[in-house]
Write a protein that holds these residues in place. Structure first.
Motif, PDB file in Angstrom:
ATOM      1  N   ASN A   9     -24.411  41.271  79.016  1.00 10.29           N
ATOM      2  CA  ASN A   9     -23.507  40.764  77.991  1.00 10.29           C
ATOM      3  C   ASN A   9     -24.238  39.894  76.969  1.00 10.29           C
ATOM      4  N   HIS A  35     -21.390  48.834  81.787  1.00 12.29           N
ATOM      5  CA  HIS A  35     -19.978  48.624  82.113  1.00 12.29           C
ATOM      6  C   HIS A  35     -19.450  47.340  81.470  1.00 12.29           C
ATOM      7  N   THR A  37     -20.512  45.938  78.739  1.00  7.44           N
ATOM      8  CA  THR A  37     -20.392  46.202  77.303  1.00  7.44           C
ATOM      9  C   THR A  37     -19.149  47.029  77.008  1.00  7.44           C
ATOM     10  N   ASP A  38     -18.926  48.085  77.786  1.00  7.22           N
ATOM     11  CA  ASP A  38     -17.735  48.922  77.589  1.00  7.22           C
ATOM     12  C   ASP A  38     -16.456  48.101  77.766  1.00  7.22           C
ATOM     13  N   LEU A  39     -16.420  47.288  78.799  1.00  9.93           N
ATOM     14  CA  LEU A  39     -15.232  46.474  79.046  1.00  9.93           C
ATOM     15  C   LEU A  39     -15.013  45.441  77.937  1.00  9.93           C
ATOM     16  N   SER A  40     -16.095  44.829  77.471  1.00  9.55           N
ATOM     17  CA  SER A  40     -15.936  43.814  76.410  1.00  9.55           C
ATOM     18  C   SER A  40     -15.423  44.453  75.124  1.00  9.55           C
ATOM     19  N   LYS A  41     -15.759  45.733  74.893  1.00 16.39           N
ATOM     20  CA  LYS A  41     -15.216  46.440  73.727  1.00 16.39           C
ATOM     21  C   LYS A  41     -13.719  46.697  73.901  1.00 16.39           C
ATOM     22  N   GLN A  42     -13.300  46.916  75.137  1.00 18.20           N
ATOM     23  CA  GLN A  42     -11.892  47.213  75.410  1.00 18.20           C
ATOM     24  C   GLN A  42     -11.015  45.961  75.433  1.00 18.20           C
ATOM     25  N   VAL A  43     -11.506  44.928  76.102  1.00 14.04           N
ATOM     26  CA  VAL A  43     -10.665  43.737  76.320  1.00 14.04           C
ATOM     27  C   VAL A  43     -11.147  42.510  75.563  1.00 14.04           C
TER      28      VAL A  43
END
Length: 117
Positions: A9, A35, A37-43
């Protein structure tokens, strides 16, 4: 003991590991960071701890799915092995049947030859 610098992150962390395990540890950290990075883009940036917790749950889900697939494949392999080990016995029975039919055929041919003479 080796030391590896990894980034999660956007933050750098130094982690100790056994000598020779440095590149593997970097690979694991890259997987986890993907994962995160992907989650931070989503939430959004909801805090490192929460993002790491959510990413860890995703990774554990991947692991559990892989374990279930492995168990299913092992079960399938064991069925194939047991079927394969049963086939030689069936094959031996078939070989005996072929021999018996050949013997009967030879006797019928002799009888046919004797009757013709």
């Amino acid at each position: 003991m080796g030391k590896v610098s990894v980034t999660l992150n956007g933050r750098a962390f130094t982690i100790g590991c056994e000598d020779g395990q440095e590149s593997y540890l970097r690979e694991l950290a890259r997987h986890l960071d993907t994962h995160v990075t992907d989650l931070s883009k989503q939430v959004g940036q909801i805090g490192d701890l929460r993002l790491l917790l959510m990413a860890s749950l995703v990774v554990v889900d991947e692991l559990k799915t892989a374990q279930n697939r492995l168990e299913a494949l092992e079960s399938h392999l064991n069925r194939l092995k047991s079927e394969s080990s049963a086939k030689p016995a069936e094959s031996a029975g078939a070989d005996g049947l072929v021999e018996a039919l050949n013997g009967i055929s030879e006797r019928l041919e002799r009888l046919a030859t004797e009757d013709a003479s």
